[in-house]
Write a protein that holds these residues in place. Structure first.
Motif, PDB file in Angstrom:
ATOM      1  N   THR A   1       0.828  -1.197   0.000  1.00  0.00           N
ATOM      2  CA  THR A   1       0.000   0.000   0.000  1.00  0.00           C
ATOM      3  C   THR A   1       0.862   1.246   0.000  1.00  0.00           C
ATOM      4  OG1 THR A   1      -1.731  -1.187   1.190  1.00  0.00           O
ATOM      5  CG2 THR A   1      -1.842   1.213   1.234  1.00  0.00           C
TER       6      THR A   1
ATOM      7  N   TYR B   1       0.965   4.378  -2.670  1.00  0.00           N
ATOM      8  CA  TYR B   1       0.832   5.775  -2.277  1.00  0.00           C
ATOM      9  C   TYR B   1       2.045   6.602  -2.687  1.00  0.00           C
ATOM     10  CZ  TYR B   1      -3.398   4.937   0.506  1.00  0.00           C
ATOM     11  OH  TYR B   1      -4.666   4.656   0.924  1.00  0.00           O
TER      12      TYR B   1
ATOM     13  N   ALA C   1      -5.424   1.225  -4.203  1.00  0.00           N
ATOM     14  CA  ALA C   1      -5.288   1.208  -2.741  1.00  0.00           C
ATOM     15  C   ALA C   1      -6.327   0.259  -2.146  1.00  0.00           C
ATOM     16  CB  ALA C   1      -5.458   2.612  -2.176  1.00  0.00           C
ATOM     17  N   PRO C   2      -5.896  -0.603  -1.242  1.00  0.00           N
ATOM     18  CA  PRO C   2      -6.802  -1.621  -0.694  1.00  0.00           C
ATOM     19  C   PRO C   2      -7.718  -1.058   0.388  1.00  0.00           C
ATOM     20  CG  PRO C   2      -4.663  -1.853   0.298  1.00  0.00           C
ATOM     21  CD  PRO C   2      -4.547  -0.751  -0.730  1.00  0.00           C
ATOM     22  N   SER C   3      -8.752  -0.393  -0.040  1.00  0.00           N
ATOM     23  CA  SER C   3      -9.730   0.153   0.890  1.00  0.00           C
ATOM     24  C   SER C   3     -11.110  -0.032   0.284  1.00  0.00           C
ATOM     25  CB  SER C   3      -9.461   1.642   1.126  1.00  0.00           C
ATOM     26  OG  SER C   3     -10.441   2.183   1.970  1.00  0.00           O
TER      27      SER C   3
ATOM     28  N   ALA D   1      -9.135   5.758   1.701  1.00  0.00           N
ATOM     29  CA  ALA D   1      -7.900   5.608   0.917  1.00  0.00           C
ATOM     30  C   ALA D   1      -7.263   6.971   0.682  1.00  0.00           C
ATOM     31  CB  ALA D   1      -8.191   4.917  -0.415  1.00  0.00           C
TER      32      ALA D   1
ATOM     33  N   TYR E   1      -3.696   8.431   2.124  1.00  0.00           N
ATOM     34  CA  TYR E   1      -2.759   8.899   1.110  1.00  0.00           C
ATOM     35  C   TYR E   1      -2.261  10.318   1.414  1.00  0.00           C
ATOM     36  CZ  TYR E   1      -1.414  11.240  -3.195  1.00  0.00           C
ATOM     37  OH  TYR E   1      -0.768  12.012  -4.116  1.00  0.00           O
TER      38      TYR E   1
ATOM     39  N   LEU F   1      -4.584   3.941   8.009  1.00  0.00           N
ATOM     40  CA  LEU F   1      -4.227   2.809   7.170  1.00  0.00           C
ATOM     41  C   LEU F   1      -4.142   1.497   7.935  1.00  0.00           C
ATOM     42  CD1 LEU F   1      -3.345   1.925   4.327  1.00  0.00           C
ATOM     43  CD2 LEU F   1      -1.007   2.497   4.981  1.00  0.00           C
TER      44      LEU F   1
END
Length: 113
Positions: free
Chosen positions: A6, A10, A54-56, A62, A66, A105
């Motif tokens: 992640t 970013y 982004a894993p959200s 996310a 970021y 995060l």
């Protein structure tokens, strides 16, 4: 996705966003050729694409996480590209933002939350 993966997304997004925005800045504020807008717009498109990775489950979360990375990357740009060393206040602010991004995060969340 794990935290290092992640973070890599970013960092890539931050570099793409800063480069794209700087191209517009150079054209508008420094008299650079309008041709700077072509790679600038491509860079901004890469930035937007990277954020979708982004894993959200929620875009807002996310983007919030970021934000801390973007601030730190912007200060690196200030230092390395624009040759202006960040001062103590810049670094303190960036550290606070990175801490906040890490909380967002890495916080344990219930499924779907």
């Amino acid at each position: 996705m794990n935290a290092p993966g992640t973070l890599a997304i970013y960092i890539g997004a931050a570099l793409a966003e800063i480069a794209g925005c700087f191209a517009v800045w150079a054209w508008m504020r420094q008299g650079a050729s309008a041709l700077w807008l072509v790679p600038g717009l491509l860079s901004l498109a890469v930035f937007a694409w990277l954020l979708t990775l982004a894993p959200s489950d929620f875009a807002g979360r996310a983007y919030a996480a970021y934000g801390g990375v973007y601030i730190a990357a912007s200060l690196l740009w200030l230092w390395l590209i624009e040759k202006q060393r960040p001062d103590t206040w810049d670094l303190t602010g960036a550290a606070i933002c990175l801490a906040g991004a890490a909380v967002i995060l890495l916080a344990p969340r219930a499924a779907g939350g």
